[in-house]
Design a protein around this motif. Structure first.
Motif, PDB file in Angstrom:
ATOM      1  N   GLN A  12      66.589 -28.912 -91.112  1.00 60.50           N
ATOM      2  CA  GLN A  12      66.809 -27.450 -91.113  1.00 60.50           C
ATOM      3  C   GLN A  12      68.240 -27.136 -91.552  1.00 60.50           C
ATOM      4  OE1 GLN A  12      66.377 -26.449 -86.853  1.00 60.50           O
ATOM      5  NE2 GLN A  12      68.601 -26.291 -86.774  1.00 60.50           N
ATOM      6  N   ILE A  14      71.762 -26.296 -93.100  1.00 60.88           N
ATOM      7  CA  ILE A  14      72.471 -26.740 -94.303  1.00 60.88           C
ATOM      8  C   ILE A  14      71.797 -27.981 -94.897  1.00 60.88           C
ATOM      9  CG2 ILE A  14      74.667 -27.708 -95.130  1.00 60.88           C
ATOM     10  CD1 ILE A  14      76.081 -25.851 -93.055  1.00 60.88           C
ATOM     11  N   ASP A  33      66.284 -37.189 -89.324  1.00 62.33           N
ATOM     12  CA  ASP A  33      66.564 -36.181 -88.294  1.00 62.33           C
ATOM     13  C   ASP A  33      65.998 -36.671 -86.964  1.00 62.33           C
ATOM     14  OD1 ASP A  33      67.322 -32.916 -88.857  1.00 62.33           O
ATOM     15  OD2 ASP A  33      66.574 -33.440 -86.854  1.00 62.33           O
ATOM     16  N   GLY A  58      65.604 -40.390 -86.827  1.00 62.05           N
ATOM     17  CA  GLY A  58      66.838 -41.127 -86.561  1.00 62.05           C
ATOM     18  C   GLY A  58      67.829 -40.293 -85.781  1.00 62.05           C
ATOM     19  N   ASP A  59      68.496 -40.953 -84.826  1.00 58.35           N
ATOM     20  CA  ASP A  59      69.590 -40.325 -84.078  1.00 58.35           C
ATOM     21  C   ASP A  59      70.872 -40.923 -84.645  1.00 58.35           C
ATOM     22  OD1 ASP A  59      71.609 -39.693 -82.321  1.00 58.35           O
ATOM     23  OD2 ASP A  59      70.432 -40.142 -80.516  1.00 58.35           O
ATOM     24  N   ILE A  60      71.688 -40.097 -85.284  1.00 58.31           N
ATOM     25  CA  ILE A  60      72.857 -40.643 -85.989  1.00 58.31           C
ATOM     26  C   ILE A  60      73.853 -41.320 -85.053  1.00 58.31           C
ATOM     27  CG2 ILE A  60      72.673 -39.037 -87.927  1.00 58.31           C
ATOM     28  CD1 ILE A  60      75.217 -37.626 -86.729  1.00 58.31           C
ATOM     29  N   ASN A  86      75.361 -35.324 -92.754  1.00 64.21           N
ATOM     30  CA  ASN A  86      75.346 -33.870 -92.526  1.00 64.21           C
ATOM     31  C   ASN A  86      75.120 -33.484 -91.072  1.00 64.21           C
ATOM     32  OD1 ASN A  86      74.782 -30.904 -93.337  1.00 64.21           O
ATOM     33  ND2 ASN A  86      72.899 -31.547 -92.319  1.00 64.21           N
ATOM     34  N   CYS A 138      82.296 -31.759 -92.977  1.00 66.21           N
ATOM     35  CA  CYS A 138      83.466 -31.386 -92.190  1.00 66.21           C
ATOM     36  C   CYS A 138      83.292 -29.905 -91.858  1.00 66.21           C
ATOM     37  CB  CYS A 138      84.728 -31.698 -92.997  1.00 66.21           C
ATOM     38  SG  CYS A 138      86.271 -31.481 -92.100  1.00 66.21           S
ATOM     39  N   TYR A 152      84.771 -29.568 -80.822  1.00 69.36           N
ATOM     40  CA  TYR A 152      84.140 -29.558 -82.155  1.00 69.36           C
ATOM     41  C   TYR A 152      85.200 -29.766 -83.233  1.00 69.36           C
ATOM     42  CZ  TYR A 152      81.547 -27.731 -86.207  1.00 69.36           C
ATOM     43  OH  TYR A 152      80.954 -27.574 -87.442  1.00 69.36           O
ATOM     44  N   LYS A 156      85.767 -32.714 -86.133  1.00 73.43           N
ATOM     45  CA  LYS A 156      85.789 -32.459 -87.582  1.00 73.43           C
ATOM     46  C   LYS A 156      87.132 -32.889 -88.199  1.00 73.43           C
ATOM     47  CE  LYS A 156      81.563 -30.991 -87.962  1.00 73.43           C
ATOM     48  NZ  LYS A 156      80.560 -31.752 -88.722  1.00 73.43           N
ATOM     49  N   VAL A 185      78.320 -20.108 -91.602  1.00 74.63           N
ATOM     50  CA  VAL A 185      77.009 -20.210 -92.256  1.00 74.63           C
ATOM     51  C   VAL A 185      75.904 -19.775 -91.284  1.00 74.63           C
ATOM     52  CG1 VAL A 185      75.506 -21.705 -93.614  1.00 74.63           C
ATOM     53  CG2 VAL A 185      77.940 -22.252 -93.432  1.00 74.63           C
ATOM     54  N   THR A 187      73.073 -20.329 -89.667  1.00 75.49           N
ATOM     55  CA  THR A 187      72.072 -21.331 -89.259  1.00 75.49           C
ATOM     56  C   THR A 187      71.925 -21.272 -87.736  1.00 75.49           C
ATOM     57  OG1 THR A 187      73.689 -23.067 -88.857  1.00 75.49           O
ATOM     58  CG2 THR A 187      72.841 -22.907 -91.106  1.00 75.49           C
ATOM     59  N   TRP A 190      75.159 -21.501 -85.717  1.00 77.72           N
ATOM     60  CA  TRP A 190      75.955 -20.302 -85.426  1.00 77.72           C
ATOM     61  C   TRP A 190      75.281 -19.418 -84.373  1.00 77.72           C
ATOM     62  CZ3 TRP A 190      79.753 -17.246 -84.433  1.00 77.72           C
ATOM     63  CH2 TRP A 190      81.027 -17.613 -84.848  1.00 77.72           C
ATOM     64  N   ARG A 192      73.861 -20.623 -81.808  1.00 75.79           N
ATOM     65  CA  ARG A 192      74.289 -21.233 -80.542  1.00 75.79           C
ATOM     66  C   ARG A 192      75.756 -20.920 -80.252  1.00 75.79           C
ATOM     67  NH1 ARG A 192      71.325 -25.607 -82.710  1.00 75.79           N
ATOM     68  NH2 ARG A 192      73.282 -26.517 -83.407  1.00 75.79           N
TER      69      ARG A 192
END
Ligand SMILES: NC(=O)c1ccc[n+]([C@@H]2O[C@H](COP(=O)([O-])OP(=O)(O)OC[C@H]3O[C@@H](n4cnc5c(N)ncnc54)[C@H](O)[C@@H]3O)[C@@H](O)[C@H]2O)c1
Length: 256
Positions: A12, A14, A33, A58-60, A86, A138, A152, A156, A185, A187, A190, A192
């Motif tokens: 979902q 970006i 994801d 997948g859990d990054i 991402n 980033c 956060y 970044k 952005v 999504t 934002w 949240r």
């Protein structure tokens, strides 16, 4: 032969827009994801638009999962030419209130996850002996301060540091490493952040979002597709001579 792009958090927001754009650019798309149901739906939508894609759960923040995604990409499409770190999560908390649990969680995903993604991509790209492109998410919060986004922001800033160091280490293999720094952005992330600001500052729903949008010089909020246009370039051969950069795409919020 078509090149292959892996996009973490591609179900979902970006990440989905990156998949759509790179798919149209001619890449085979591998979406990884945590939310496999949504990732499968996204892949179905891609296929309906003639984009060749697969979804992998997948859990990054788990190193094995990142290597597994790369293995699946190679199994299905034969290579990994572009790997986009991402996926990421947000938190809204004043620095004095950040809990150890939250701090650990956000670093595990945004920082550890990016390290593991770089590692998995590098191993495969070195094997291919044909270079490659690693692209990291980033943020403008990776370059300057935004109140209540301390943890956060720290993650970044770390992603930007990793981008710079990896670019220096991997240049000898013709692997470039760059990052995109979006602004505000529209999504779920934002939504949240806005909800978090409502709790913290007693704002009305939508107020924090609107405040940020009002401060954008280009006078509109950003779409995921705006980000995808930059990433399309970073993933292309036109960007072969660019590495180690973290590029703002934010409607002019930050100027350096
Ligand atoms: N939205 C913005 O305004 C904005 C601004 C700057 C940077 N960014 C960055 O862009 C990236 C994408 O943001 P978005 O707004 O699309 O977010 P989003 O919350 O809309 O989507 C994130 C996706 O990542 C997945 N994900 C979350 N944690 C994961 C994990 N541990 N393993 C695998 N997948 C996971 C989610 O399931 C979801 O599909 C993030 O790194 C974010 O920090 C976003």
């Amino acid at each position: 032969m078509s090149k292959v792009a892996v996009i973490t958090g591609g179900a979902q927001g970006i990440g989905k827009a990156l998949g759509e754009r790179l798919g149209k650019d001619g890449f085979h798309i591998v979406i990884s994801d945590m939310n496999i149901d949504l990732a499968n739906k996204t892949v179905e939508a891609f296929k309906n638009n003639s984009i060749d894609a697969i979804a992998v759960q997948g859990d990054i923040s788990k190193q094995d999962d990142q290597f597994h995604v790369v293995d699946q990409a190679v199994k299905q499409f034969g290579s990994v030419d572009v790997f986009i770190n991402n996926a990421g999560i947000d938190q809204v908390e004043a620095v004095e209130d950040i809990t150890p649990n939250n701090l650990e969680k956000i670093f595990n995903v945004n920082v550890f996850g990016t390290v593991y993604g770089i590692q998995a991509a590098t191993k495969q790209m070195k094997k291919q002996e044909n270079g490659g492109k690693i692209i990291n998410a980033c943020s403008i919060a990776g370059k300057t301060a935004f109140q209540l986004l301390g943890a956060y922001s720290a993650t970044k800033f770390a992603v930007r540091g990793l981008t710079q160091v990896a670019s220096q280490e991997l240049a000898q293999f013709n692997i470039t490493v760059n990052a995109y720094c979006p602004g505000i952005v529209g999504t779920d992330m934002w939504d949240r952040i806005d909800a978090g600001m409502v709790d913290y500052k007693g704002q009305k729903p939508g107020e924090a979002w609107q405040e940020q949008v009002d401060n954008i010089p280009l006078k509109r909020s950003q779409t995921p597709e705006d980000v995808a246009k930059l990433v399309s370039y970073l993933a292309s051969e036109d960007a072969n001579y660019m590495t180690g950069q973290a590029i703002n795409i934010d409607g002019g919020i930050e100027v350096h």
